[in-house]
Each structure stands twice: as structure tokens, then as C-alpha cells.
Design a protein around this motif. Structure first.
Motif, PDB file in Angstrom:
ATOM      1  N   LEU A 306     -12.827  10.730   4.968  1.00 38.16           N
ATOM      2  CA  LEU A 306     -12.325  12.104   4.954  1.00 38.16           C
ATOM      3  C   LEU A 306     -10.827  12.143   4.664  1.00 38.16           C
ATOM      4  CD1 LEU A 306     -14.304  13.638   7.953  1.00 38.16           C
ATOM      5  CD2 LEU A 306     -14.752  13.919   5.515  1.00 38.16           C
ATOM      6  N   GLN A 307     -10.104  11.120   5.120  1.00 37.09           N
ATOM      7  CA  GLN A 307      -8.683  11.049   4.795  1.00 37.09           C
ATOM      8  C   GLN A 307      -8.482  10.688   3.322  1.00 37.09           C
ATOM      9  OE1 GLN A 307      -7.597   8.260   7.943  1.00 37.09           O
ATOM     10  NE2 GLN A 307      -6.339   9.833   8.916  1.00 37.09           N
ATOM     11  N   ASP A 308      -9.315   9.786   2.816  1.00 37.75           N
ATOM     12  CA  ASP A 308      -9.188   9.364   1.417  1.00 37.75           C
ATOM     13  C   ASP A 308      -9.462  10.511   0.448  1.00 37.75           C
ATOM     14  OD1 ASP A 308      -8.528   6.823   2.204  1.00 37.75           O
ATOM     15  OD2 ASP A 308     -10.520   5.977   1.862  1.00 37.75           O
ATOM     16  N   ASP A 309     -10.392  11.408   0.815  1.00 33.05           N
ATOM     17  CA  ASP A 309     -10.669  12.528  -0.102  1.00 33.05           C
ATOM     18  C   ASP A 309      -9.878  13.790   0.260  1.00 33.05           C
ATOM     19  OD1 ASP A 309     -11.993  13.816   1.981  1.00 33.05           O
ATOM     20  OD2 ASP A 309     -14.003  13.377   1.241  1.00 33.05           O
ATOM     21  N   ASP A 310      -8.879  13.618   1.137  1.00 32.24           N
ATOM     22  CA  ASP A 310      -7.929  14.691   1.463  1.00 32.24           C
ATOM     23  C   ASP A 310      -8.562  15.824   2.275  1.00 32.24           C
ATOM     24  OD1 ASP A 310      -5.251  15.502   1.366  1.00 32.24           O
ATOM     25  OD2 ASP A 310      -5.645  16.920  -0.254  1.00 32.24           O
ATOM     26  N   THR A 311      -9.649  15.516   2.988  1.00 30.09           N
ATOM     27  CA  THR A 311     -10.249  16.517   3.869  1.00 30.09           C
ATOM     28  C   THR A 311      -9.534  16.540   5.222  1.00 30.09           C
ATOM     29  OG1 THR A 311     -12.409  16.259   2.821  1.00 30.09           O
ATOM     30  CG2 THR A 311     -12.385  17.241   5.004  1.00 30.09           C
ATOM     31  N   LEU A 312      -9.156  15.359   5.711  1.00 33.23           N
ATOM     32  CA  LEU A 312      -8.403  15.247   6.956  1.00 33.23           C
ATOM     33  C   LEU A 312      -6.972  14.820   6.669  1.00 33.23           C
ATOM     34  CD1 LEU A 312     -10.873  13.496   9.451  1.00 33.23           C
ATOM     35  CD2 LEU A 312     -10.383  15.935   9.202  1.00 33.23           C
ATOM     36  N   ALA A 313      -6.106  15.118   7.612  1.00 34.33           N
ATOM     37  CA  ALA A 313      -4.696  14.756   7.461  1.00 34.33           C
ATOM     38  C   ALA A 313      -4.519  13.249   7.572  1.00 34.33           C
ATOM     39  CB  ALA A 313      -3.875  15.451   8.543  1.00 34.33           C
ATOM     40  N   PRO A 314      -3.581  12.679   6.817  1.00 29.70           N
ATOM     41  CA  PRO A 314      -3.247  11.268   7.018  1.00 29.70           C
ATOM     42  C   PRO A 314      -2.614  11.075   8.393  1.00 29.70           C
ATOM     43  CG  PRO A 314      -1.715  12.300   5.478  1.00 29.70           C
ATOM     44  CD  PRO A 314      -2.784  13.304   5.753  1.00 29.70           C
ATOM     45  N   LEU A 315      -2.705   9.857   8.909  1.00 30.28           N
ATOM     46  CA  LEU A 315      -2.265   9.584  10.282  1.00 30.28           C
ATOM     47  C   LEU A 315      -1.334   8.382  10.307  1.00 30.28           C
ATOM     48  CD1 LEU A 315      -2.657  10.035  13.416  1.00 30.28           C
ATOM     49  CD2 LEU A 315      -4.541   8.384  13.247  1.00 30.28           C
ATOM     50  N   ASP A 316      -0.179   8.545  10.941  1.00 30.78           N
ATOM     51  CA  ASP A 316       0.747   7.446  11.189  1.00 30.78           C
ATOM     52  C   ASP A 316       0.799   7.200  12.690  1.00 30.78           C
ATOM     53  OD1 ASP A 316       1.394   6.956   8.585  1.00 30.78           O
ATOM     54  OD2 ASP A 316       3.249   8.127   8.599  1.00 30.78           O
ATOM     55  N   ILE A 317       0.471   5.978  13.102  1.00 32.63           N
ATOM     56  CA  ILE A 317       0.487   5.632  14.521  1.00 32.63           C
ATOM     57  C   ILE A 317       1.693   4.752  14.804  1.00 32.63           C
ATOM     58  CG2 ILE A 317      -0.734   4.488  16.417  1.00 32.63           C
ATOM     59  CD1 ILE A 317      -3.347   5.115  14.994  1.00 32.63           C
ATOM     60  N   ASN A 318       2.479   5.162  15.777  1.00 34.46           N
ATOM     61  CA  ASN A 318       3.611   4.370  16.246  1.00 34.46           C
ATOM     62  C   ASN A 318       3.339   3.952  17.683  1.00 34.46           C
ATOM     63  OD1 ASN A 318       5.832   4.646  14.050  1.00 34.46           O
ATOM     64  ND2 ASN A 318       5.042   6.720  14.311  1.00 34.46           N
ATOM     65  N   MET A 319       3.132   2.666  17.883  1.00 39.14           N
ATOM     66  CA  MET A 319       2.923   2.169  19.239  1.00 39.14           C
ATOM     67  C   MET A 319       4.288   1.788  19.806  1.00 39.14           C
ATOM     68  SD  MET A 319       0.196  -0.553  20.710  1.00 39.14           S
ATOM     69  CE  MET A 319      -1.054   0.699  20.935  1.00 39.14           C
ATOM     70  N   LEU A 320       4.725   2.524  20.792  1.00 44.59           N
ATOM     71  CA  LEU A 320       6.022   2.317  21.413  1.00 44.59           C
ATOM     72  C   LEU A 320       5.825   1.481  22.673  1.00 44.59           C
ATOM     73  CD1 LEU A 320       7.405   5.955  21.048  1.00 44.59           C
ATOM     74  CD2 LEU A 320       7.459   4.082  19.382  1.00 44.59           C
ATOM     75  N   VAL A 321       6.175   0.202  22.586  1.00 46.12           N
ATOM     76  CA  VAL A 321       5.977  -0.728  23.703  1.00 46.12           C
ATOM     77  C   VAL A 321       7.240  -0.734  24.556  1.00 46.12           C
ATOM     78  CG1 VAL A 321       5.403  -3.085  24.380  1.00 46.12           C
ATOM     79  CG2 VAL A 321       4.454  -2.118  22.256  1.00 46.12           C
ATOM     80  N   LEU A 322       7.147  -0.168  25.744  1.00 46.82           N
ATOM     81  CA  LEU A 322       8.298  -0.078  26.636  1.00 46.82           C
ATOM     82  C   LEU A 322       8.540  -1.431  27.299  1.00 46.82           C
ATOM     83  CD1 LEU A 322       7.712   3.431  28.245  1.00 46.82           C
ATOM     84  CD2 LEU A 322       8.771   2.828  26.055  1.00 46.82           C
ATOM     85  N   ASP A 323       9.750  -1.904  27.145  1.00 48.76           N
ATOM     86  CA  ASP A 323      10.128  -3.244  27.599  1.00 48.76           C
ATOM     87  C   ASP A 323      10.905  -3.112  28.913  1.00 48.76           C
ATOM     88  OD1 ASP A 323      10.707  -5.899  27.769  1.00 48.76           O
ATOM     89  OD2 ASP A 323      12.119  -5.948  26.092  1.00 48.76           O
ATOM     90  N   TYR A 324      10.261  -3.511  30.032  1.00 43.47           N
ATOM     91  CA  TYR A 324      10.848  -3.330  31.358  1.00 43.47           C
ATOM     92  C   TYR A 324      11.741  -4.519  31.740  1.00 43.47           C
ATOM     93  CZ  TYR A 324       7.690   0.615  32.049  1.00 43.47           C
ATOM     94  OH  TYR A 324       7.043   1.814  31.938  1.00 43.47           O
TER      95      TYR A 324
END
Length: 511
Positions: A306-324
Motif C-alpha cells: 500500500l505504501q509502494d502504490d501510494d495508498t498509505l503514507a510513507p513511514l520514517d521510524i526513529n528509535m531514540l535509545v536513551l542512554d542512562y
């Protein structure tokens, strides 16, 4: 020959008969019955941690074939045939009052297309067409009478339901039951039906559908279509369910197993059964329980397609790993899961980081949390304390009235820079927000269904066509070689992203 369960003795042969549209009766000898019982027995995920197993009153298995009564959910017929084929057992089908165990409709695709065109489908005031994969799913549903239609959020599951429902209305006199998991989805489904039928003089979602949840009437109803939460009806007697010839279970993955089984077993006259969902949890037990109630899973399409045929929005995932810090890593090393999670969600620097991340986003933003009082309300207060005056901020939890949730959803769709701080239980499943640009996961989780459903909130194409951004907050409290629970859960989420072919990047952030 009428089968009668455990008294049936058919040497080296399996004879199947419909007891009703919910249950099959399996005629076979005791040896085959023992094999079937073993074949349809599965360990429940997490059984070792359940009190009944710990107290040695349960062996941790779910058994889908009843070796005493020889009954099995009707939707498991394909698996029985597969079982018999592998063991060279002949299978016979016997007729009953409810027909043969396997009975399909003949379907002319041209006739189905003409019917769909006659519905004059609209959405948001504009004419729409059924997509190819939707049409294939509709034809398959009509032909087989039962199925689980596996199709991701944004693929138009409610439109598939609507067309199948209208087809059934045209060809059958019985009433139809549509079951959803939440009151918000009751209103949303009725609204979708109203939207699709806005230019159809023969149907109206408002006039032809009766909604059921707390405080709504359940008897003496003239409408042909009932839309209800499962929680509102599962305790009703079997006689109430006899009026339905078709049942639709939307977001069926989210139904409580025993309650859903009770509803489906009492609906013995419902020959047509359709479950729809965007996600299953990946376990064999979960899938087979649902297939027994509805029918075999049919994958309609995928998010990637669905993303390839432009039916759904593209998605960018940013995994923010909090360093304690080293001190915090040492302090919480080896702690129990609940202690670690309590620290994470209450940690002030972490919550302020989430606040700043939220306020930095451009566009409508959904902030998802798990714990209402100790986390959700804290985040909401932090955000509202710093937000610009012209930016709307909403808080949604299980205590928020259904009408208020629906109003918030509609207001957000008309906004360009709103913030919704919402509990996973209320906004992770099924809720449609067309103009959602950013999602922030604030709570550690590894549950596949919840993760994919939450992502689905942001994949509907927004009016400006921009890419959806997901910020997945992970917590690294690893000390030496010992990984903490939240970090392990984040690794499970990464596996899901890889499997779904989502693009993601990992960023380390000092906290």
C-alpha cells in the motif's frame, strides 16, 4: 447416518457433519479422536506464568477438539482435511439441517462489480471505487461465506465490511451483527456506513443501523443491522443471537477469547462469518482460535504494498535509545520488571525529553502511553504547561466519554498542529485519524499487535501528503552484559520493523 459424537465408531475414516454453523461433529473411532485431540492442542503463550499452571490445575494447553463430544469449531474444517490427508484417512461429508460442512457460493465477478457500482459509493462527499485487492477479498468472502480478512490499517477494511454486508442484505432476510472492541469504534463504524451510503437512497447508516453499548436497547429493535461492542452482548442468551444470519467481527484480534467464543457459539444460525484485522499476534494458538470461529485467514494486502502504490503514507521510524548514567545502570541492574518500568515512566528527565520532543514536532502528533495516572497525566501536564497558546492539546484515556473521543478525533482531522496524549488502550486500535503526522511511543512494549496497530494510526495519507514520523523511545539501562527489560523489548520491536520492511534508524540520546 446421523452422527452422535463420542458414540460414533467409524474405523479408519472421518465423517463430518454440521451440528450448526458454529460447530462440526467429527465421526471417528477413539484412536483417530486421540490423534485429533493431540493435533489440535497447543500451549498458550506465557502459560508458565499463569496461576492455574503454577497451581498444577491446568497443563497450559488449549484444546480445540473436544475428545468427549467429538465437536470442533467449524472454521477449522481445512485443518481437519489436512490432518486426514497426511494420514491417509478418508473424509466423508454428511448433510444436516444446516447443510454440508463445506458449502460455497458460486460467484460471478461481473455480477459483484455491477452490484458494487449500484451502491454509488462515496467518501467525504466524493465518489470512490473499490480497489482491486478489496474486490478480490469481497468476492472471496461471498464465495466462502466465512474468512478472516487480514489487511493493514488504511487498507479500507470498513469498506469491505460494508459491501459484504449490503450483499448479504440483498440476498438474505436475516439480521446482521457487527461486533467491534470499543464504543468509539461503534460510532466510527456507523459513521463510515453513513459516509459510504451518503448518495445511496436505499440505505442510511443512521436509519438502518442500531448501535449497542452501555445504556442502549438490545431487544425489540426494527433495524436489520446491529453494531455493538462484544462487552455489551456476550452475556446475552443464545435465543438473542438466533436472529442473526451474518456476523462481522472488526478488529477481531482484540476480542477476549472466551467472550468471543461464547458469542460465536451462541450464533448458531449465522452461516456468514467474517473477521477483519490488520494484525495477528504471530502465535499459532491465537490464529487457530480465531480461524475456528470465523474461517481461514486470507491476506488481503500488506502495508508495504500500500505504501509502494501510494495508498498509505510513507513511514520514517526513529528509535531514540536513551542512554542512562553509570550510577542508574548499576542501581537498577537485576531489578524486577515492574520496578524498572516504574522508574522509567516516572523519571523526570525522560518525561521532559518526551515533552520537548512533542513540542518540537510540526503537524498533528499522537503521544501514546500505557499508564494513565503515573505517566499519561504527567506528560499531559508537562506538555500543556509549555505549549504555545494557539496549539490544541487533548487528553484521552479510558475515562474519556465515547462522544468526546469522537469529537477529539474529528477536531484533530481539521487541525494542522494538534497534540493528542492518549492511552494505548483507547487510540492504538481501529481509530482513524486522517491528518496524523507524528507518533511517539513513550511506553516499553513488545506486543506485535499493539505496535502495528499503533503505527497504523499514522499511515493514512494526510491532506498534505507528507511522510509519517514515528519516534520509538527505548531505554538502555544495560549494566555490563546484563540487558534490562525495556532494552530487550526495543529489540523485539526492531525485529517487527524488519519483518514489516519498515525503514528505521537508531539514535543514541544521553539522558
Amino acid at each position: 447416518m446421523l452422527l452422535n459424537g463420542s458414540n460414533s465408531r467409524v474405523a479408519d475414516k472421518i465423517v463430518l457433519q454440521k451440528r450448526n454453523h458454529s460447530t462440526l461433529l467429527v465421526g471417528c473411532d477413539y484412536g483417530i479422536a486421540a490423534e485429533l485431540s493431540d493435533f489440535f492442542s497447543f500451549f498458550v503463550p506465557g502459560y508458565k506464568f499463569m496461576p492455574a499452571f503454577k497451581n498444577k490445575v491446568w497443563d497450559g494447553k488449549v484444546r480445540l477438539f473436544n475428545a468427549q463430544t467429538h465437536e470442533i469449531p467449524a472454521g477449522l474444517l481445512p485443518y481437519i482435511k489436512d490432518f486426514a490427508k497426511k494420514r491417509n484417512y478418508p473424509v466423508e461429508m454428511e448433510d444436516s439441517h444446516y447443510g454440508y460442512p463445506e458449502s460455497f457460493n458460486s460467484v460471478d465477478p461481473n455480477e459483484v462489480m455491477k452490484f458494487i457500482e449500484s451502491l454509488n459509493l462515496h467518501s467525504r462527499g466524493k465518489p470512490i471505487k473499490v480497489r482491486d485487492y478489496q474486490f478480490d477479498a469481497i468476492c472471496e468472502g461471498i464465495r466462502k461465506k466465512r474468512a478472516i480478512l487480514l489487511s493493514p490499517t488504511g487498507s479500507g477494511k470498513s469498506l469491505i465490511i460494508y459491501v459484504l454486508l449490503r450483499w448479504y442484505m440483498k440476498h438474505h432476510p436475516d439480521k446482521i451483527l457487527v461486533i467491534v472492541p470499543t464504543t468509539a469504534l461503534v460510532e466510527q463504524m456507523k459513521g463510515d456506513f453513513d459516509d459510504y451510503s451518503s448518495n445511496d437512497p436505499d440505505f442510511s447508516g443512521s436509519e438502518d443501523c442500531h448501535i449497542i453499548y452501555e445504556g442502549k436497547a438490545k431487544v425489540n429493535i426494527s433495524e436489520k443491522i446491529f453494531i455493538s461492542t462484544w462487552q455489551s452482548i456476550y452475556k446475552l442468551p443464545a435465543t438473542w443471537f438466533e436472529q442473526f444470519g451474518a456476523i462481522f467481527g472488526d478488529e477481531c484480534h482484540g476480542f477476549k477469547s472466551k467472550s468471543l467464543t461464547s458469542i460465536m457459539n451462541k450464533s448458531r444460525n449465522a452461516e456468514y462469518r467474517y473477521g477483519t484485522t490488520g494484525t495477528l499476534d504471530g502465535t499459532q494458538t491465537h490464529q487457530l482460535v480465531l480461524e475456528g470461529l470465523f474461517g481461514k485467514v486470507r491476506k488481503v494486502t500488506t502495508t508495504k504494498k500500500l505504501q509502494d502504490d501510494d495508498t498509505l503514507a510513507p513511514l520514517d521510524i526513529n528509535m531514540l535509545v536513551l542512554d542512562y548514567s553509570k550510577e542508574l545502570r548499576e542501581l537498577y541492574s537485576g531489578e524486577k520488571y515492574q520496578t524498572e518500568i516504574d522508574f522509567i515512566v516516572r523519571h523526570e528527565p525522560r518525561n521532559k525529553f518526551i515533552r520537548n520532543l512533542t513540542l518540537d514536532q510540526d503537524g498533528n502528533t499522537l503521544v501514546l502511553f500505557q499508564f494513565v495516572e503515573k505517566h499519561g497525566r504527567v506528560l499531559y501536564d508537562l506538555i500543556t504547561d509549555k505549549v504555545e497558546d494557539n496549539r490544541k492539546v487533548f487528553f484521552v484515556s479510558g475515562d474519556t466519554e465515547t462522544s468526546d473521543r469522537e469529537a477529539i478525533r474529528k477536531i484533530t482531522e481539521s487541525q494542522k498542529n494538534a497534540i493528542i496524549v492518549a492511552s494505548l488502550g483507547t487510540f492504538s486500535t481501529g481509530i482513524n485519524i486522517r491528518n496524523l503526522h507524528n507518533i511517539i511511543f513513550t511506553s516499553p512494549s513488545k506486543a506485535q499487535i499493539r505496535i502495528l496497530q499503533s503505527i497504523g494510526r499514522g499511515l493514512r495519507k494526510s491532506d498534505d501528503g507528507r511522510t509519517t514520523k514515528l519516534y520509538d523511545i527505548a531505554d538502555d539501562l544495560q549494566h555490563k552484559a546484563k540487558k534490562n527489560y525495556a532494552l530487550i523489548h526495543s529489540e523485539e520491536r526492531m525485529k517487527i520493523y524488519k519483518r514489516e520492511q519498515f525503514n528505521y534508524k537508531i539514535h543514541k540520546v544521553k539522558i
